[in-house]
Design an enzyme around this catalytic site. Structure first.
Site, PDB file in Angstrom:
ATOM      1  N   ASN A  11       6.103  -8.592   0.261  1.00 50.51           N
ATOM      2  CA  ASN A  11       6.318  -8.558   1.709  1.00 50.51           C
ATOM      3  C   ASN A  11       5.035  -9.014   2.388  1.00 50.51           C
ATOM      4  OD1 ASN A  11       6.758  -7.892   4.376  1.00 50.51           O
ATOM      5  ND2 ASN A  11       6.729  -5.663   4.049  1.00 50.51           N
ATOM      6  N   HIS A 100      12.125  -1.218   7.130  1.00 50.83           N
ATOM      7  CA  HIS A 100      10.722  -1.005   6.735  1.00 50.83           C
ATOM      8  C   HIS A 100      10.082  -0.028   7.730  1.00 50.83           C
ATOM      9  CE1 HIS A 100       6.472  -1.705   6.069  1.00 50.83           C
ATOM     10  NE2 HIS A 100       6.807  -2.176   4.876  1.00 50.83           N
ATOM     11  N   GLU A 102       7.383   0.025   9.247  1.00 47.66           N
ATOM     12  CA  GLU A 102       6.765  -0.595  10.432  1.00 47.66           C
ATOM     13  C   GLU A 102       7.826  -0.958  11.473  1.00 47.66           C
ATOM     14  OE1 GLU A 102       4.587  -3.583   8.269  1.00 47.66           O
ATOM     15  OE2 GLU A 102       3.442  -1.981   7.324  1.00 47.66           O
ATOM     16  N   GLU A 173       9.206   3.941  -0.028  1.00 54.15           N
ATOM     17  CA  GLU A 173       7.850   3.629   0.422  1.00 54.15           C
ATOM     18  C   GLU A 173       7.331   4.791   1.253  1.00 54.15           C
ATOM     19  OE1 GLU A 173       6.985  -0.849   0.520  1.00 54.15           O
ATOM     20  OE2 GLU A 173       7.884  -0.323   2.421  1.00 54.15           O
ATOM     21  N   GLY A 179      -0.371   0.478   2.880  1.00 55.17           N
ATOM     22  CA  GLY A 179      -1.569  -0.138   3.433  1.00 55.17           C
ATOM     23  C   GLY A 179      -2.774   0.784   3.485  1.00 55.17           C
ATOM     24  N   SER A 219       0.761   0.577  -1.486  1.00 59.14           N
ATOM     25  CA  SER A 219      -0.516   0.378  -2.180  1.00 59.14           C
ATOM     26  C   SER A 219      -0.373   0.106  -3.676  1.00 59.14           C
ATOM     27  CB  SER A 219      -1.457   1.565  -1.933  1.00 59.14           C
ATOM     28  OG  SER A 219      -1.779   1.647  -0.555  1.00 59.14           O
TER      29      SER A 219
HETATM   30  P1  PGA Z   1       1.154  -2.218   0.839  1.00 62.61           P
HETATM   31  O1  PGA Z   1       2.496  -2.432   1.692  1.00 62.61           O
HETATM   32  O2  PGA Z   1       1.452  -2.684  -0.564  1.00 62.61           O
HETATM   33  O3  PGA Z   1       0.126  -3.057   1.518  1.00 62.61           O
HETATM   34  O4  PGA Z   1       0.840  -0.761   0.875  1.00 62.61           O
HETATM   35  C1  PGA Z   1       3.756  -2.160   1.152  1.00 62.61           C
HETATM   36  C2  PGA Z   1       4.827  -2.445   2.166  1.00 62.61           C
HETATM   37  O5  PGA Z   1       4.610  -2.213   3.366  1.00 62.61           O
HETATM   38  O6  PGA Z   1       5.925  -2.911   1.810  1.00 62.61           O
END
Ligand code: PGA
Length: 258
Positions: A11, A100, A102, A173, A179, A219
């Site tokens: 992603n 997601h 976000e 997740e 992140g 992560s």
């Molecule tokens: P990340 O993001 O691997 O940077 O933690 C994962 C995601 O948001 O799908």
């Protein structure tokens, strides 16, 4: 042992310009030559403007698929700035991220809307990757299984087994791991993946639950992926930051090879 083909999805979020996006794909493909027989599916999920160009590069490559980061819940119409599932299908997109964290957090996507998006994907022959996960506060309060259960139920209720088999993908997740550099330990992740699998057994059936892949995201990197992917209910990963570096992304793909 199970029959699920692992999926490694990158992603890219809102990163890269056109030249950089094309260059990243080319580099990933070069490193992928190191894998003699790819036994997982690889999904590249760039921003909308680059789907077509990346499709041209990856179209001939077996086991490498195109994904989109979102779609609108309506068929078509007066929704300026939005992109619908049928448009994505016409660009050769196979997978779409739905829900997601976000999108939930910054774009106020509710599970009512997410349920509609999942239906749009299925109707247009796209595989939805439905993302769920708890916040740190929800984990620490011990409420997280209830949170995950309602995220599953609210968006998936009403779908028949036949509609989701070989189509739906779930991504767990934990929001606190996205992140942040803090990954769920492989046993924390496995515990939740087994919970999700069990929810699907109860909601649909054991046969259906055994077919649907559950990805871990948050992560993931080349170092922790081997341990995570060794767990029986972790069927690959949804990778953010590490998917923007070809070497790291392909090392994660390698960790998922049989
Ligand atoms: P990340 O993001 O691997 O940077 O933690 C994962 C995601 O948001 O799908």
């Amino acid at each position: 042992m199970n029959n699920r083909t692992p999926i490694i999805a990158g992603n890219w979020k809102m990163n890269k310009n056109l030249d950089e996006a094309n260059a990243l794909v080319e580099e990933i493909l070069v490193y992928l030559n190191e894998v003699s027989k790819l036994s997982s599916k690889v999904v590249l999920i760039p921003s909308f403007p680059f789907l077509s160009s990346i499709n041209t590069i990856i179209e001939p490559i077996h086991q490498v698929f195109l994904g989109a980061q979102n779609c609108h819940q309506a068929d078509s119409g007066a929704f300026t700035g939005e992109v619908c599932a049928e448009m994505l299908r016409s660009l050769n997109v196979s997978y779409v991220l739905v829900g997601h964290s976000e999108r939930r957090q910054y774009f106020n996507e509710t599970e009512t809307v997410l349920a509609q998006k999942i239906k749009q994907c299925l109707k247009n022959n796209l595989f939805p990757i439905y993302c769920i996960g708890e916040t740190l506060a929800e984990r620490e309060s011990g409420e997280f299984f209830n949170v995950l259960e309602s995220q599953l139920f609210n968006a998936l209720q009403g779908l028949q087994a036949i509609e989701v088999e070989n189509k739906l993908v779930i991504a767990y997740e934990p929001v606190w791991a996205i992140g942040t550099g803090v990954t769920a330990s492989s046993s924390q992740a496995q515990e939740v993946h087994a919970f999700i699998r069990n929810w699907m057994v109860n909601y649909w059936s054991k046969e259906t639950a055994e077919i649907i892949p559950i990805l871990y995201g948050g992560s993931v990197n080349a170092g922790n992926s081997i341990d995570l992917f060794s767990k029986p209910d972790i069927d690959g990963g949804l990778i953010g930051g590490a998917s923007l570096k070809a070497r790291d992304f392909v090392d994660i793909i390698k960790a998922a090879q049989a």
